[in-house]
Design an enzyme around this catalytic site. Structure first.
Site, PDB file in Angstrom:
ATOM      1  N   ASN A 236      52.404  41.568  16.677  1.00 19.06           N
ATOM      2  CA  ASN A 236      51.132  41.936  17.399  1.00 19.06           C
ATOM      3  C   ASN A 236      50.798  40.849  18.403  1.00 19.06           C
ATOM      4  O   ASN A 236      50.311  39.690  17.839  1.00 19.06           O
ATOM      5  CB  ASN A 236      50.236  42.426  16.403  1.00 19.06           C
ATOM      6  CG  ASN A 236      48.960  42.935  17.195  1.00 19.06           C
ATOM      7  OD1 ASN A 236      48.324  42.377  17.962  1.00 19.06           O
ATOM      8  ND2 ASN A 236      48.154  43.940  16.535  1.00 19.06           N
TER       9      ASN A 236
ATOM     10  N   HIS B 211      46.242  38.488  20.320  1.00 16.11           N
ATOM     11  CA  HIS B 211      45.112  37.460  20.361  1.00 16.11           C
ATOM     12  C   HIS B 211      45.683  36.512  21.526  1.00 16.11           C
ATOM     13  O   HIS B 211      44.931  35.651  21.757  1.00 16.11           O
ATOM     14  CB  HIS B 211      45.165  36.929  19.039  1.00 16.11           C
ATOM     15  CG  HIS B 211      44.374  37.660  17.844  1.00 16.11           C
ATOM     16  ND1 HIS B 211      42.901  38.151  18.324  1.00 16.11           N
ATOM     17  CD2 HIS B 211      44.687  38.345  16.887  1.00 16.11           C
ATOM     18  CE1 HIS B 211      42.624  38.827  17.247  1.00 16.11           C
ATOM     19  NE2 HIS B 211      43.700  39.039  16.528  1.00 16.11           N
TER      20      HIS B 211
ATOM     21  N   HIS C 240      46.886  46.568  20.488  1.00 17.17           N
ATOM     22  CA  HIS C 240      45.792  47.438  19.791  1.00 17.17           C
ATOM     23  C   HIS C 240      44.985  47.696  21.088  1.00 17.17           C
ATOM     24  O   HIS C 240      44.074  46.600  21.506  1.00 17.17           O
ATOM     25  CB  HIS C 240      45.119  46.845  18.935  1.00 17.17           C
ATOM     26  CG  HIS C 240      44.103  47.825  18.391  1.00 17.17           C
ATOM     27  ND1 HIS C 240      43.103  47.385  17.436  1.00 17.17           N
ATOM     28  CD2 HIS C 240      43.408  48.794  18.775  1.00 17.17           C
ATOM     29  CE1 HIS C 240      42.195  48.220  16.929  1.00 17.17           C
ATOM     30  NE2 HIS C 240      42.262  49.192  17.964  1.00 17.17           N
TER      31      HIS C 240
ATOM     32  N   ARG D  52      41.686  48.473  22.214  1.00 16.37           N
ATOM     33  CA  ARG D  52      40.438  48.972  21.587  1.00 16.37           C
ATOM     34  C   ARG D  52      39.325  49.622  22.661  1.00 16.37           C
ATOM     35  O   ARG D  52      39.514  49.334  23.900  1.00 16.37           O
ATOM     36  CB  ARG D  52      39.797  47.532  21.014  1.00 16.37           C
ATOM     37  CG  ARG D  52      40.287  47.156  19.914  1.00 16.37           C
ATOM     38  CD  ARG D  52      39.441  45.885  19.260  1.00 16.37           C
ATOM     39  NE  ARG D  52      39.891  45.430  17.932  1.00 16.37           N
ATOM     40  CZ  ARG D  52      38.903  45.913  16.741  1.00 16.37           C
ATOM     41  NH1 ARG D  52      38.127  46.942  16.989  1.00 16.37           N
ATOM     42  NH2 ARG D  52      39.516  45.817  15.760  1.00 16.37           N
TER      43      ARG D  52
ATOM     44  N   ARG E 299      38.247  44.252  24.101  1.00 13.72           N
ATOM     45  CA  ARG E 299      37.949  42.961  23.968  1.00 13.72           C
ATOM     46  C   ARG E 299      39.263  42.111  24.101  1.00 13.72           C
ATOM     47  O   ARG E 299      38.981  40.934  24.040  1.00 13.72           O
ATOM     48  CB  ARG E 299      37.550  42.882  22.743  1.00 13.72           C
ATOM     49  CG  ARG E 299      38.333  43.004  21.368  1.00 13.72           C
ATOM     50  CD  ARG E 299      37.800  42.702  20.083  1.00 13.72           C
ATOM     51  NE  ARG E 299      36.675  43.602  19.779  1.00 13.72           N
ATOM     52  CZ  ARG E 299      36.219  43.806  18.566  1.00 13.72           C
ATOM     53  NH1 ARG E 299      36.715  43.142  17.574  1.00 13.72           N
ATOM     54  NH2 ARG E 299      35.315  44.550  18.343  1.00 13.72           N
TER      55      ARG E 299
ATOM     56  N   GLU F 199      48.442  50.528  19.002  1.00  9.11           N
ATOM     57  CA  GLU F 199      47.392  50.850  18.256  1.00  9.11           C
ATOM     58  C   GLU F 199      46.351  51.665  18.925  1.00  9.11           C
ATOM     59  O   GLU F 199      45.801  50.857  19.961  1.00  9.11           O
ATOM     60  CB  GLU F 199      47.028  49.858  17.346  1.00  9.11           C
ATOM     61  CG  GLU F 199      48.089  49.298  16.518  1.00  9.11           C
ATOM     62  CD  GLU F 199      47.769  48.476  15.734  1.00  9.11           C
ATOM     63  OE1 GLU F 199      48.120  47.848  14.655  1.00  9.11           O
ATOM     64  OE2 GLU F 199      46.549  47.362  15.919  1.00  9.11           O
TER      65      GLU F 199
ATOM     66  N   THR G  11      40.159  45.025  12.365  1.00  8.21           N
ATOM     67  CA  THR G  11      40.162  46.264  11.334  1.00  8.21           C
ATOM     68  C   THR G  11      39.702  46.155   9.802  1.00  8.21           C
ATOM     69  O   THR G  11      40.417  45.268   9.151  1.00  8.21           O
ATOM     70  CB  THR G  11      41.444  46.665  11.563  1.00  8.21           C
ATOM     71  OG1 THR G  11      41.741  47.211  13.053  1.00  8.21           O
ATOM     72  CG2 THR G  11      41.480  48.170  10.941  1.00  8.21           C
TER      73      THR G  11
ATOM     74  N   GLU H 253      51.163  52.981   7.605  1.00  4.46           N
ATOM     75  CA  GLU H 253      51.225  51.679   7.590  1.00  4.46           C
ATOM     76  C   GLU H 253      49.726  51.460   6.412  1.00  4.46           C
ATOM     77  O   GLU H 253      48.727  51.470   6.776  1.00  4.46           O
ATOM     78  CB  GLU H 253      50.678  51.050   9.023  1.00  4.46           C
ATOM     79  CG  GLU H 253      50.618  49.501   8.879  1.00  4.46           C
ATOM     80  CD  GLU H 253      50.732  48.880  10.142  1.00  4.46           C
ATOM     81  OE1 GLU H 253      50.102  47.552  10.159  1.00  4.46           O
ATOM     82  OE2 GLU H 253      51.387  49.214  11.247  1.00  4.46           O
TER      83      GLU H 253
ATOM     84  N   HIS I 272      48.204  43.886   8.247  1.00  4.91           N
ATOM     85  CA  HIS I 272      46.862  43.171   8.226  1.00  4.91           C
ATOM     86  C   HIS I 272      46.830  41.786   7.445  1.00  4.91           C
ATOM     87  O   HIS I 272      46.989  42.050   6.227  1.00  4.91           O
ATOM     88  CB  HIS I 272      45.883  44.179   8.081  1.00  4.91           C
ATOM     89  CG  HIS I 272      44.484  43.604   8.523  1.00  4.91           C
ATOM     90  ND1 HIS I 272      43.978  43.775   9.619  1.00  4.91           N
ATOM     91  CD2 HIS I 272      43.501  43.082   7.766  1.00  4.91           C
ATOM     92  CE1 HIS I 272      43.016  43.460   9.837  1.00  4.91           C
ATOM     93  NE2 HIS I 272      42.559  43.061   8.837  1.00  4.91           N
TER      94      HIS I 272
END
Length: 241
Positions: free
Chosen positions: A9, A12, A45, A47, A51, A72, A103, A153, A194
């Site tokens: 992922n 970030h 992801h 969103r 963000r 996602e 999340t 998941e 996660h």
């Protein structure tokens, strides 16, 4: 025994970029490094508040990546529209609250079930593999099967927090173990994600039946010190062993 896949992922990387409103560091570059370093897929992801990842990132990464892109999304009409246009090979439907830092748990499968069912049906027609991000709950796993998801998941955040704080995690690990077994018994492909670190990924990788780990925040953070490629290779080594 099937090898355990690693999904990286890169959200970030975009978080750092957006902190200063610049065009660097590049999520596309991160995705390509993940690909060349042995990642089996790349997760982003998109969103509702954009963000970190945005539509341009989605378009660029989807166009240039040769390994599967795992998108996602929240269960909304807007995200359904975007996913139907972009047609990523993998889609994971996740819960989303506007003010959360990350999340906070699994999907509430009883909330707006009609919309969720419609989204899954439409996305599967586009040949996307559909995963639902859920708690390690027997009820939710059975409901995921009824909704015709391909995968689940399992939200590993609670387990990872216990491990990080050196607290007793055996009960939570047993809960996940039972969830993994049921998911496999029902014909669902089981993933985990996660809060995963080197330590928690190693513990979870010992459970039979988890096909894919999706790891982001810790992996990207660790790459500051060892480099993105090395961070990915270290996780690959853990999952392989």
């Amino acid at each position: 025994m099937k090898k355990i896949r690693l999904g990286v992922n890169i959200d970030h990387v975009a978080t750092v970029r957006n902190a200063r409103g610049e065009n660097y560091p590049s999520p596309l570059r991160a995705a390509l490094i993940a690909q060349s370093s042995g990642a089996d897929s790349v997760t982003i992801h998109l969103r509702e508040d954009r963000r970190h990842i945005n539509e341009l990132d989605l378009k660029q990464i989807k166009s240039n990546l040769k390994i599967p892109l795992n998108l996602e999304i929240a269960a909304t009409q807007e995200m359904l529209r975007i996913a139907l246009i972009s047609k990523p090979p993998f889609i994971c439907i996740v819960p989303e609250k506007r003010k959360e830092l990350t999340t906070e748990g699994g999907l509430n499968l009883n909330y707006n079930k009609k919309l969720l069912s419609l989204i899954i049906k439409k996305l599967k027609k586009k040949k996307s593999r559909i995963s639902l991000f859920i708690e390690p709950s027997i009820k939710d796993i059975r409901e995921s099967k009824r909704l015709n998801a391909d995968c689940i998941e399992i939200h590993t955040g609670k387990l990872c927090n216990l491990i990080n704080k050196n607290k007793n995690y055996k009960n939570e690990l047993m809960k996940i173990k039972k969830a993994v077994k049921l998911g496999n018994d029902l014909g669902l492909e089981v993933h985990a994600g996660h809060g995963l670190t080197f330590r928690s990924a190693k513990i979870l990788s010992k459970l039979k039946g988890i096909h894919e780990f999706n790891i982001g925040h810790f992996l990207i953070g660790e790459s500051i010190f060892v480099g993105l490629s090395n961070s990915i290779k270290l996780f690959k080594k853990i999952l392989k062993s």
